[in-house]
Write a protein that holds these residues in place. Sequence first.
Motif: not given
Length: 251
Positions: A79-92
């Motif tokens: 509803a806030k227009g967000y997507i949430v990704m685990p930080e580990r995905i970006v770290d990798a």
Amino acid sequence: MRRTTGWVVFLSALFVAAVSFAGECACWDDRERHEVEGFSEMEGAVILSFKDAVSCEPLGEASVVLSLPDKKRQLTTGAKGYIVMPERIVDAIGEGVIGIRLSKEGYIPLEIEIPVHAGTIRAKRYLVSKALPPQSYRFVLQWDEKPMDLDLHLIKDQSVHISYRHKRSIPDLARLDRDDMDGLGPETLTLDCVKATSTYRLFVHNYSGEASLAGARVSVYADNKLDRVIPLPETNGREVNVLVIEGGKLR
């Protein structure tokens, strides 16, 4: 009594205008800035925020496909227009890009690549344009916390000048949709009627005067697609040319 009532009406009108104006200037309020930039990473997550480029309403229920180095993932904005990704995905990923394709009925699909540097995403706020009529253009200026105030200007044949001073030209169907003055943007300008015999110049004025425009960019919507994203150069100048439309074509 009549005079008192008149003053009450006048002051009420001023209050409503002030509230409306303040609301227009803050696309991401302090709470959202904190959620997107700070709190999420403390919780081991990365938030990307998507909003309407004119109204700044959150884009809920939008489909988002992430193209990661190993696979694709499909998410849906909340509803806030967000997507949430685990930080580990970006770290990798470390150093690289994440491909994103956002689609929502009534909107132009957003297809971009988000840079990842040292396991960190810097650009986390995105603006999406509704579908446009043929031959219409929309320009969306977005930047970081600083400079505080950048202004988007459009000049047609040195005769019509759309900016915060003159927000609308009825004959040309040109208008400044949003005027931001507290960082991040957007400044959004729409041009519905392009004449092949006219020349249009789009430029950005650094109104608040901070030197660096690092991170500032103009998204150009044309032919009902995201045509290009133009990064602005770091410069000490107050005015930066972005593009020209001549003969009905972008250049």
